[in-house]
Design a protein around this motif. Structure first.
Motif, PDB file in Angstrom:
ATOM      1  N   LEU A   1       0.838  -1.192   0.000  1.00 28.65           N
ATOM      2  CA  LEU A   1       0.000   0.000   0.000  1.00 28.65           C
ATOM      3  C   LEU A   1       0.881   1.253   0.000  1.00 28.65           C
ATOM      4  O   LEU A   1       1.750   1.390   0.860  1.00 28.65           O
TER       5      LEU A   1
ATOM      6  N   ALA B   1       1.984   4.979   0.849  1.00 30.29           N
ATOM      7  CA  ALA B   1       1.764   5.731   2.087  1.00 30.29           C
ATOM      8  C   ALA B   1       2.264   7.159   1.901  1.00 30.29           C
ATOM      9  O   ALA B   1       3.123   7.430   1.064  1.00 30.29           O
TER      10      ALA B   1
ATOM     11  N   PRO C   1       6.268   2.948   1.097  1.00 31.89           N
ATOM     12  CA  PRO C   1       5.027   2.166   1.063  1.00 31.89           C
ATOM     13  C   PRO C   1       5.008   1.115   2.164  1.00 31.89           C
ATOM     14  O   PRO C   1       6.054   0.691   2.662  1.00 31.89           O
TER      15      PRO C   1
ATOM     16  N   VAL D   1      -2.731   6.541   4.485  1.00 31.26           N
ATOM     17  CA  VAL D   1      -2.954   5.618   3.379  1.00 31.26           C
ATOM     18  C   VAL D   1      -4.369   5.804   2.849  1.00 31.26           C
ATOM     19  O   VAL D   1      -5.183   6.499   3.455  1.00 31.26           O
TER      20      VAL D   1
END
Length: 183
Positions: free
Chosen positions: A20, A22, A34, A63
């Motif tokens: 994900l 960030a 991330p 996020v």
């Protein structure tokens, strides 16, 4: 970003299986490192689609909160059916993965291993563990799942793949717990 200690860390979500992106702030112009796939995180704050999460080491980032995978509010019960009787084999495998990684890091730092060889040696190593007193969340890479343990038993907490009723995996049925937008 916060580096403060994180007492009482209780994972509320898991990062999706592909990781994900960030951000330092809820602003797409301020990206940071991330988050790793399947990392357990604690949701601290929401601002629309933005979510501020904290990791077990106290580090935090913003996020896309729609992509977080929710986990049950409470750890699963570890009594009765559905638990793996002995957490020691999984702890042994996690310890070996950590030892293998540490060995490669030491060789890289000593200059006896170059970056390409380091990448080759660490490829495929996966480890995730959060220990909070008697509670433990441990990633089982062979089964693609996070398990919760209380020192006596392990029980599936979240998984990165769907399990159908036709499979006999030797443990409790598991399911991918996804936010509304990903279902």
């Amino acid at each position: 970003m916060s580096k403060a200690p994180s007492p009482g860390f209780q994972p509320t979500h898991v990062v999706p299986r592909r990781g994900l992106p960030a951000w330092e702030a809820p602003d797409p112009a301020r990206p940071t490192v991330p988050l790793d796939p399947l990392l357990p995180v604690e949701l601290v704050e929401r601002r629309g689609d933005w979510a501020y999460v904290r990791c077990s080491n106290g580090w935090g980032a913003w996020v896309d909160g729609r992509r977080l995978v929710a986990v049950p509010e409470d750890p699963p019960a570890t009594e009765g059916a559905g638990g793996t009787a002995d957490p020691l084999p999984l702890l042994t495998r996690a310890g070996q993965a950590l030892a293998d990684y540490r060995s490669a890091v030491e060789e890289l730092a000593a200059g006896t291993l170059d970056g390409e060889d380091f990448e080759d040696r660490t490829r495929g190593l996966r480890l995730g563990i959060v220990v909070d007193g008697e509670a433990m969340w441990l990633y089982d890479p062979e089964e693609g799942r996070w398990v919760y343990g209380d020192g006596r038993r392990l029980t599936t907490y979240a998984t990165d793949r769907e399990v159908t009723g036709e499979e006999d995996t030797g443990h409790a049925p598991t399911r991918l717990v996804a936010p509304e937008g990903e279902r």
